[in-house]
Design a protein around this motif. Sequence first.
Motif, short mmCIF file in Angstrom:
data_model
loop_
_atom_site.label_atom_id
_atom_site.label_comp_id
_atom_site.label_asym_id
_atom_site.label_seq_id
_atom_site.Cartn_x
_atom_site.Cartn_y
_atom_site.Cartn_z
N UNK A 1 0.82 -1.21 0.00
CA UNK A 1 0.00 0.00 0.00
C UNK A 1 0.86 1.26 0.00
N UNK A 2 1.74 1.38 -1.00
CA UNK A 2 2.60 2.54 -1.21
C UNK A 2 3.68 2.74 -0.16
N UNK A 3 3.96 1.75 0.67
CA UNK A 3 5.08 1.80 1.61
C UNK A 3 6.01 0.63 1.28
N UNK A 4 7.31 0.86 1.46
CA UNK A 4 8.27 -0.19 1.17
C UNK A 4 9.00 -0.58 2.45
N UNK A 5 9.17 -1.88 2.65
CA UNK A 5 9.82 -2.41 3.85
C UNK A 5 10.96 -3.32 3.43
N UNK A 6 12.11 -3.21 4.11
CA UNK A 6 13.23 -4.09 3.88
C UNK A 6 13.21 -5.20 4.92
N UNK A 7 13.28 -6.44 4.47
CA UNK A 7 13.29 -7.61 5.36
C UNK A 7 14.65 -8.29 5.21
N UNK A 8 15.60 -7.99 6.10
CA UNK A 8 16.92 -8.62 5.99
C UNK A 8 16.86 -10.08 6.41
N UNK A 9 17.66 -10.92 5.74
CA UNK A 9 17.68 -12.34 6.06
C UNK A 9 18.12 -12.60 7.50
N UNK A 10 18.93 -11.72 8.07
CA UNK A 10 19.35 -11.89 9.47
C UNK A 10 18.16 -11.88 10.42
N UNK A 11 17.15 -11.10 10.10
CA UNK A 11 15.97 -10.99 10.95
C UNK A 11 14.81 -11.88 10.47
N UNK A 12 14.82 -12.24 9.20
CA UNK A 12 13.77 -13.06 8.60
C UNK A 12 14.42 -14.23 7.84
N UNK A 13 15.04 -15.16 8.57
CA UNK A 13 15.87 -16.20 7.94
C UNK A 13 15.11 -17.19 7.07
N UNK A 14 13.81 -17.33 7.25
CA UNK A 14 13.07 -18.31 6.46
C UNK A 14 13.01 -17.93 4.98
N UNK A 15 13.37 -16.68 4.62
CA UNK A 15 13.41 -16.28 3.22
C UNK A 15 14.77 -16.57 2.57
N UNK A 16 15.81 -16.78 3.35
CA UNK A 16 17.18 -16.90 2.84
C UNK A 16 17.33 -18.02 1.79
N UNK A 17 16.78 -19.17 2.05
CA UNK A 17 16.93 -20.31 1.14
C UNK A 17 15.66 -20.58 0.31
N UNK A 18 14.69 -19.68 0.41
CA UNK A 18 13.43 -19.88 -0.32
C UNK A 18 13.61 -19.65 -1.81
N UNK A 19 12.80 -20.30 -2.60
CA UNK A 19 12.79 -20.10 -4.04
C UNK A 19 12.20 -18.73 -4.35
N UNK A 20 12.71 -18.10 -5.38
CA UNK A 20 12.24 -16.77 -5.76
C UNK A 20 10.73 -16.79 -6.00
N UNK A 21 10.22 -17.79 -6.69
CA UNK A 21 8.78 -17.83 -6.98
C UNK A 21 7.95 -17.88 -5.69
N UNK A 22 8.48 -18.51 -4.63
CA UNK A 22 7.76 -18.56 -3.36
C UNK A 22 7.82 -17.23 -2.63
N UNK A 23 8.94 -16.52 -2.74
CA UNK A 23 9.06 -15.20 -2.12
C UNK A 23 8.13 -14.21 -2.82
N UNK A 24 8.01 -14.32 -4.13
CA UNK A 24 7.16 -13.40 -4.89
C UNK A 24 5.67 -13.63 -4.65
N UNK A 25 5.31 -14.79 -4.14
CA UNK A 25 3.91 -15.15 -3.91
C UNK A 25 3.45 -14.64 -2.55
N UNK A 26 3.19 -13.33 -2.47
CA UNK A 26 2.78 -12.70 -1.22
C UNK A 26 1.45 -11.98 -1.41
N UNK A 27 0.62 -12.03 -0.39
CA UNK A 27 -0.66 -11.32 -0.40
C UNK A 27 -0.87 -10.65 0.95
#
Length: 86
Positions: free
Chosen positions: A28-54
């Motif tokens: 909603x017009x705001x951008x957030x940075x999610x570093x892997x150090x704080x959100x480690x479950x994204x580090x090894x995730x497939x790009x298609x799974x990371x892009x699938x957000x709602x």
Amino acid sequence: MTLRARGRNISAAEVSHINGRGLWVCVQDKEYFLPYDEYPWFREAKVRDILDVTVAHGGHLHWPSLDVDLEIDSLEHSENYPLVYE
């Protein structure tokens, strides 16, 4: 061939960038940075799974393939959410 106009973004969330340090999510017009150090479950995730957000129920982000849910408020006010995943 005629091209149709692009549809509107019904999820109101999208991943705008992924790099070696983390990912950026636009909500909603705001951008957030999610570093892997704080959100480690994204580090090894497939790009298609990371892009699938709602945006689910208007208050949190949901990645169905990763079974990850994050409150939008926790991204805006991380000081109120001191727990860290290990």
